[in-house]
Write a protein that holds these residues in place. Structure first.
Motif, PDB file in Angstrom:
ATOM      1  N   TYR A  97      -0.400  -5.787  12.972  1.00  0.00           N
ATOM      2  CA  TYR A  97       0.187  -5.533  11.656  1.00  0.00           C
ATOM      3  C   TYR A  97       0.601  -4.074  11.558  1.00  0.00           C
ATOM      4  CZ  TYR A  97       0.449  -5.104   6.529  1.00  0.00           C
ATOM      5  OH  TYR A  97       0.846  -4.860   5.239  1.00  0.00           O
ATOM      6  N   ASN A  98       1.888  -3.832  11.390  1.00  0.00           N
ATOM      7  CA  ASN A  98       2.417  -2.491  11.154  1.00  0.00           C
ATOM      8  C   ASN A  98       3.691  -2.635  10.331  1.00  0.00           C
ATOM      9  OD1 ASN A  98       4.484  -3.205  13.017  1.00  0.00           O
ATOM     10  ND2 ASN A  98       3.178  -2.501  14.721  1.00  0.00           N
ATOM     11  N   GLU A  99       4.367  -1.536  10.093  1.00  0.00           N
ATOM     12  CA  GLU A  99       5.554  -1.582   9.234  1.00  0.00           C
ATOM     13  C   GLU A  99       6.646  -2.479   9.817  1.00  0.00           C
ATOM     14  OE1 GLU A  99       7.733  -0.961   5.894  1.00  0.00           O
ATOM     15  OE2 GLU A  99       5.694  -0.246   6.254  1.00  0.00           O
ATOM     16  N   SER A 143      -1.352  -7.051   1.485  1.00  0.00           N
ATOM     17  CA  SER A 143      -2.782  -6.759   1.322  1.00  0.00           C
ATOM     18  C   SER A 143      -3.511  -6.597   2.645  1.00  0.00           C
ATOM     19  CB  SER A 143      -3.448  -7.889   0.512  1.00  0.00           C
ATOM     20  OG  SER A 143      -2.866  -7.983  -0.777  1.00  0.00           O
ATOM     21  N   LEU A 144      -2.852  -6.882   3.756  1.00  0.00           N
ATOM     22  CA  LEU A 144      -3.502  -6.733   5.059  1.00  0.00           C
ATOM     23  C   LEU A 144      -3.625  -5.253   5.428  1.00  0.00           C
ATOM     24  CD1 LEU A 144      -1.813  -9.605   7.132  1.00  0.00           C
ATOM     25  CD2 LEU A 144      -3.981  -9.641   5.873  1.00  0.00           C
ATOM     26  N   SER A 145      -4.539  -4.986   6.343  1.00  0.00           N
ATOM     27  CA  SER A 145      -4.801  -3.603   6.757  1.00  0.00           C
ATOM     28  C   SER A 145      -4.129  -3.307   8.090  1.00  0.00           C
ATOM     29  CB  SER A 145      -6.304  -3.361   6.887  1.00  0.00           C
ATOM     30  OG  SER A 145      -6.957  -3.555   5.643  1.00  0.00           O
ATOM     31  N   MET A 146      -3.742  -2.061   8.251  1.00  0.00           N
ATOM     32  CA  MET A 146      -3.153  -1.625   9.523  1.00  0.00           C
ATOM     33  C   MET A 146      -4.133  -1.896  10.656  1.00  0.00           C
ATOM     34  SD  MET A 146      -0.111  -0.314   8.885  1.00  0.00           S
ATOM     35  CE  MET A 146       0.317   0.963  10.092  1.00  0.00           C
ATOM     36  N   GLY A 147      -3.604  -2.405  11.755  1.00  0.00           N
ATOM     37  CA  GLY A 147      -4.440  -2.641  12.928  1.00  0.00           C
ATOM     38  C   GLY A 147      -4.946  -4.054  13.071  1.00  0.00           C
ATOM     39  N   SER A 165       6.695  -5.602  -3.501  1.00  0.00           N
ATOM     40  CA  SER A 165       7.606  -5.747  -2.365  1.00  0.00           C
ATOM     41  C   SER A 165       8.040  -4.411  -1.784  1.00  0.00           C
ATOM     42  CB  SER A 165       8.841  -6.549  -2.787  1.00  0.00           C
ATOM     43  OG  SER A 165       9.628  -5.821  -3.714  1.00  0.00           O
ATOM     44  N   LEU A 166       7.901  -3.337  -2.550  1.00  0.00           N
ATOM     45  CA  LEU A 166       8.336  -2.007  -2.096  1.00  0.00           C
ATOM     46  C   LEU A 166       7.251  -1.248  -1.354  1.00  0.00           C
ATOM     47  CD1 LEU A 166      10.235  -0.930  -5.354  1.00  0.00           C
ATOM     48  CD2 LEU A 166      11.228  -1.838  -3.239  1.00  0.00           C
ATOM     49  N   GLN A 167       6.016  -1.736  -1.365  1.00  0.00           N
ATOM     50  CA  GLN A 167       4.930  -1.009  -0.706  1.00  0.00           C
ATOM     51  C   GLN A 167       5.071  -1.081   0.815  1.00  0.00           C
ATOM     52  OE1 GLN A 167       0.956  -2.596  -1.024  1.00  0.00           O
ATOM     53  NE2 GLN A 167       0.025  -0.561  -1.109  1.00  0.00           N
ATOM     54  N   LYS A 168       4.787  -0.001   1.474  1.00  0.00           N
ATOM     55  CA  LYS A 168       4.836   0.047   2.931  1.00  0.00           C
ATOM     56  C   LYS A 168       3.532  -0.507   3.517  1.00  0.00           C
ATOM     57  CE  LYS A 168       8.889   1.888   2.913  1.00  0.00           C
ATOM     58  NZ  LYS A 168      10.077   1.109   3.368  1.00  0.00           N
ATOM     59  N   ALA A 169       3.560  -0.833   4.794  1.00  0.00           N
ATOM     60  CA  ALA A 169       2.415  -1.480   5.433  1.00  0.00           C
ATOM     61  C   ALA A 169       1.164  -0.617   5.387  1.00  0.00           C
ATOM     62  CB  ALA A 169       2.754  -1.849   6.885  1.00  0.00           C
ATOM     63  N   SER A 170       1.314   0.685   5.495  1.00  0.00           N
ATOM     64  CA  SER A 170       0.146   1.568   5.502  1.00  0.00           C
ATOM     65  C   SER A 170      -0.376   1.834   4.098  1.00  0.00           C
ATOM     66  CB  SER A 170       0.483   2.887   6.189  1.00  0.00           C
ATOM     67  OG  SER A 170       1.582   3.507   5.554  1.00  0.00           O
ATOM     68  N   GLY A 171       0.365   1.419   3.050  1.00  0.00           N
ATOM     69  CA  GLY A 171      -0.172   1.492   1.701  1.00  0.00           C
ATOM     70  C   GLY A 171       0.598   2.335   0.719  1.00  0.00           C
ATOM     71  N   TYR A 172       1.578   3.158   1.168  1.00  0.00           N
ATOM     72  CA  TYR A 172       2.242   4.069   0.235  1.00  0.00           C
ATOM     73  C   TYR A 172       3.564   3.478  -0.262  1.00  0.00           C
ATOM     74  CZ  TYR A 172       5.440   5.433   4.017  1.00  0.00           C
ATOM     75  OH  TYR A 172       6.393   5.428   5.001  1.00  0.00           O
ATOM     76  N   TRP A 173       4.139   4.123  -1.281  1.00  0.00           N
ATOM     77  CA  TRP A 173       5.473   3.769  -1.800  1.00  0.00           C
ATOM     78  C   TRP A 173       6.428   4.925  -1.566  1.00  0.00           C
ATOM     79  CZ3 TRP A 173       1.320   1.331  -3.968  1.00  0.00           C
ATOM     80  CH2 TRP A 173       1.470  -0.023  -4.344  1.00  0.00           C
TER      81      TRP A 173
END
Length: 838
Positions: A395-397, A369-373, A739-747
């Motif tokens: 926070y990044n991938e 749920s955290l945001s990039m950056g 658990s499959l979601q990437k850090a920036s938000g996509y699957w």
């Protein structure tokens, strides 16, 4: 065979040797007839104690009668203030006089304001006196054969009290009446939480600290020899919509037609296996109120008890323009308890979910749920502490995946509960510019140095906000509430059938709200009337969450006059304010409840002031604190309630027999973090077995003496290999998808996603509109599935879904509407595009 658990001083800490002494089992059972011993063998792994055969445990040190027969509790709730009256009924069925000592928990913010005893027809009301003086009077009374009663707060934690009933004659009965008042905390779902602590787990004593802890005699809940009856009466200006509990209740009864008064009782047969928690819900709960209470007629005007006191409850409402966009920056620090007690289940049901497994799932949701950056780090603690990164990282991938891998490996294997040292380490790390620090603390809250921990958080309050989570029955309310209060955050308790994830995600939303600055409180009162604020300065304000203010009103005015209190603050750089007009006429039939709560608030402030310089007591502050405690009749860490029955006639003859009243303990003693234990070195046997452990527990510090075992029935190596690879529980579909979601938000569009959606890879691929790339299609499918099948737990995935929607909008992908329609057909849903936020 007899095996004695001992610690060998020649090996490093955290290694436990089990040595063997030849003692026939028949002889052992004669020596310890009250023990439950069986043909079994036990060894200790780094995670828990494994057993071969039947469980071998300890009950009580001696088979002694327990003079406490029953506890009756009556709760009176007026709006968001609770008055609790407990009656403890004692009876001495022995042929000699006894002294009964009962160590039990109370809410950490409770104001104990009445203590009395009734022996036969004699009624003795206790007085509040300086603690050492009260102890001396108690001892003098006992030595002269008089009956005496002493109630005192623990020096280390304000939520533990000790009640001593001295010189109870043979065949005599006594009733003890204990009364306290407390504010009801507002939960994130707007429920008011009342908790009657019924479970007192042994508190962990930090290594190197002085042995000043109160010795707690605790037994499994099923062995508690006294009963509990509980009833609650709720009244409010607004209708009572519902009352919920983790315990079985009789049906709610409304006492009037407008449903502003209700009664509820605890169902018969409460087993003391959990705290009695009530969640009270009012209609239109977020209404600011002010209650003025008249002073005590016998008290001197100008004193706290002699003047009127007002209690103001404010519910600030932030502008929608500010709340529409949550902050994306920040340094998020997660501190996770990994002591042995975290391996226990959250409740006593047959569900396999443990506190540590729930915490791992919660960290997964938090990280996704955290945001990039933004920046983050994860610390864990037990007897030692660890961190995933040397300092907080962006926070990044890459950083997210590395952290999640470490989280999956986390077990409740770090021993005791040394929370102070990791907090000190975190506070020594420099803050990151323009990234406000948000600290999340997860613990089952059973430590012996509560006040020291809270002092540290208060000292560093200007550098962060602290959100605390008490996990499981028996968590210390003083610790959990104190961390949040002094850290300007919010406290949550996870008990009974509660799930940790929704409560933590609600707190994350609070953390993402912009920090409120420059908070001030001003009063507009009639001429000749002034207000002296008794509460500590407000340091944190959250949207829709209550802020309480107590103030002493001095001067004379007409009862029909009105006053106004205004809270001003800066929100996201914009000046804001909330105000409340109220009548100065005192409310009827409030007793001195508000005065006592105000006194308790001021007492706590003075106690913190007294401890501002660690190790140096301010005698002036202590004197002021004792005077306030005595004047208000509210207990403190420096005072105690003392009552002596001087009308009992003949003095009681003969030596007193001490009887420790057992307190219910929630978890199995063999799986949870330890109080100080008396373990003595013995010579090692020729071929010692070495077992990793730092987290043994006995039922009290006096009980860990002897366990009886049979010979080994299987090899150590086989079982240790099994324990070395912890079995992770299978995740449900929601956590699989998350658990499959990437850090920036996509699957990603792959077989794992298809499986989480309940489809095959071929079905998912065939349904994709041709012009759309795979990541966009996969992300839209994930969002449709969340909205279509998991709306009942939306608070858990809402933030990560917002991140996914933001990523989709940034792609400017074609045919989004076509994708939503195709996704609905594939998944069997009817979710509208607007609902997805894209």
């Amino acid at each position: 065979m007899r095996h004695d658990f001992t610690i060998n001083p020649s090996v490093p800490a955290r290694r436990v040797y089990i040595s063997v002494a030849d003692t026939p089992a028949s002889q052992a059972s004669t020596e310890h007839p009250n023990r439950i011993c069986s043909q079994t063998e036990t060894y200790v792994s780094s995670k828990k104690i494994y057993q071969h055969g039947i469980f071998c445990g300890l009950l009580t040190a001696q088979k002694e009668p327990v003079p406490l027969k029953s506890i009756e509790v009556e709760l009176q709730v007026r709006d968001h203030v609770a008055t609790v009256v407990s009656t403890l009924n004692y009876e001495n069925k022995e042929d000699k006089p006894v002294e009964a000592v009962f160590v039990f928990p109370l809410p950490g913010d409770a104001a104990v304001c009445h203590f009395s005893a009734k022996v036969g027809q004699t009624h003795s009301v206790a007085e509040v006196k300086e603690k050492q003086q009260a102890r001396e009077e108690y001892d003098d009374a006992l030595s002269s054969g008089q009956q005496a009663f002493l109630l005192e707060e623990s020096d280390q934690s304000p939520d533990i009290f000790s009640l001593s009933v001295g010189s109870l004659p043979p065949g005599e009965s006594t009733s003890i009446r204990l009364e306290y008042v407390t504010e009801l905390a507002v939960q994130a779902d707007d429920g008011l939480r009342f908790c009657l602590p019924a479970v007192l787990n042994p508190r962990y004593q930090p290594q190197g600290s002085e042995d000043v802890s109160v010795q707690v005699t605790s037994v499994p809940a099923s062995l508690v020899p006294y009963s509990l009856s509980f009833s609650a009466r709720v009244s409010s200006p607004r209708p009572v919509s519902k009352v919920e509990s983790s315990c079985s209740l009789e049906p709610l009864q409304y006492l009037n037609t407008d449903q502003t008064q209700a009664m509820v009782k605890l169902a018969a047969g409460h087993k003391f296996d959990r705290d009695v928690e009530l969640l009270i819900y009012y209609k239109d709960a977020h209404q600011p109120t002010a209650v003025v209470e008249a002073g005590q007629a016998s008290a001197k005007p100008g004193t706290l008890m002699g003047d009127p006191v007002v209690m103001v409850s404010l519910y600030p409402e932030f502008p929608q323009s500010v709340m529409s966009s949550l902050a994306s920056c920040g340094e998020f620090v997660f501190l996770l308890d990994r002591s042995g007690s975290m391996d226990c289940s959250i409740n006593n049901s047959k569900q396999e979910e443990t506190r540590i497994s729930s915490a791992r799932d919660t960290l997964l949701l938090l990280l996704k749920s955290l945001s990039m950056g933004c920046y983050f780090n994860i610390y864990s603690f037990g007897s030692i502490f660890k961190h995933i990164f040397p300092k907080s990282v962006e926070y990044n991938e890459k950083s997210m995946e590395e952290a999640l891998k470490k989280v999956e490996e986390m077990q409740a294997d770090l021993g005791g509960t040394e929370i102070l040292e990791p907090l000190e380490y975190i506070y020594k790390q420099p803050c990151i510019p323009k990234q406000p620090r948000q600290l999340f603390v997860f613990t089952d809250g059973e430590v012996d140095n509560t006040k020291e921990v809270i002092d540290l958080v208060k000292k560093n309050a200007g550098s962060h906000r602290c959100f605390s989570f008490g996990i499981g029955e028996g968590a210390s309310s003083a610790l959990i509430n104190g961390l949040a209060k002094e850290g300007g955050g919010h406290a949550q308790f996870i008990t009974g059938t509660d799930r940790m994830q929704p409560k933590v995600m609600q707190s994350l939303r609070f953390a993402l709200q912009p920090a409120v600055a420059d908070i001030s409180v001003t009063w507009d009162l009639p001429k000749g009337v002034s207000a002296t604020v008794l509460s500590p300065p407000i340091t944190a304000i959250f949207q829709g969450q209550r802020s309480l203010i107590y103030a002493q009103l001095t001067g004379q005015c007409l009862e029909a006059a009105e006053g106004c209190v205004m809270v001003k603050y800066s929100l996201a750089g914009h000046p804001s304010q909330n105000q409340l007009h109220f009548r100065l006429k005192p409310a009827e039939d409030t007793g001195l409840t508000i005065h006592r709560l105000a006194a308790r608030t001021l007492i706590r402030c003075l106690e913190l002031e007294d401890r501002s310089d660690r190790g140096q007591q301010d005698e002036g502050v202590k004197k002021k604190l004792v005077e306030l405690s005595v004047q208000s009749g509210v207990s403190s860490s420096f005072t105690a309630f003392i009552a002596v029955n001087k009308d009992s006639g003949e003095s009681i003859q003969g030596p007193l027999e001490r009887r420790n009243i057992p307190t219910p303990r929630f978890y199995s003693p063999m799986l949870c973090s330890s109080p100080t234990m008396r373990l003595h070195p013995v010579p090692m046997m020729a071929y010692p077995r070495v077992y990793d452990s730092a987290d043994l527990v006995c039922e009290s510090t006096e009980l860990l003496e002897t366990y009886h075992f049979a010979d080994l029935t299987e090899s150590y190596d086989d079982v240790e290999d099994e324990a070395a690879v912890p079995q992770q529980p299978l995740r449900g579909p929601l956590l699989q998808l998350v658990s499959l979601q990437k850090a920036s938000g996509y699957w990603m569009l792959d077989a794992a996603l298809a499986s989480a959606l309940g489809k095959t890879s071929e079905e998912v691929e065939k349904s994709k509109p041709a012009p759309v790339n795979k990541e966009v299609w996969a992300t839209i499918l994930a969002l449709i599935w969340l909205h279509g099948f998991k709306m009942d737990v939306k608070e858990e995935w809402e933030l990560l879904a917002m991140k996914a929607a933001s990523w989709l909008r940034a792609q400017n992908a074609p045919c989004v509407t076509e994708c939503v329609e195709a996704g609905n057909v594939l998944l069997g849903c009817s979710v509208q595009k607007d609902a997805l936020g894209i």
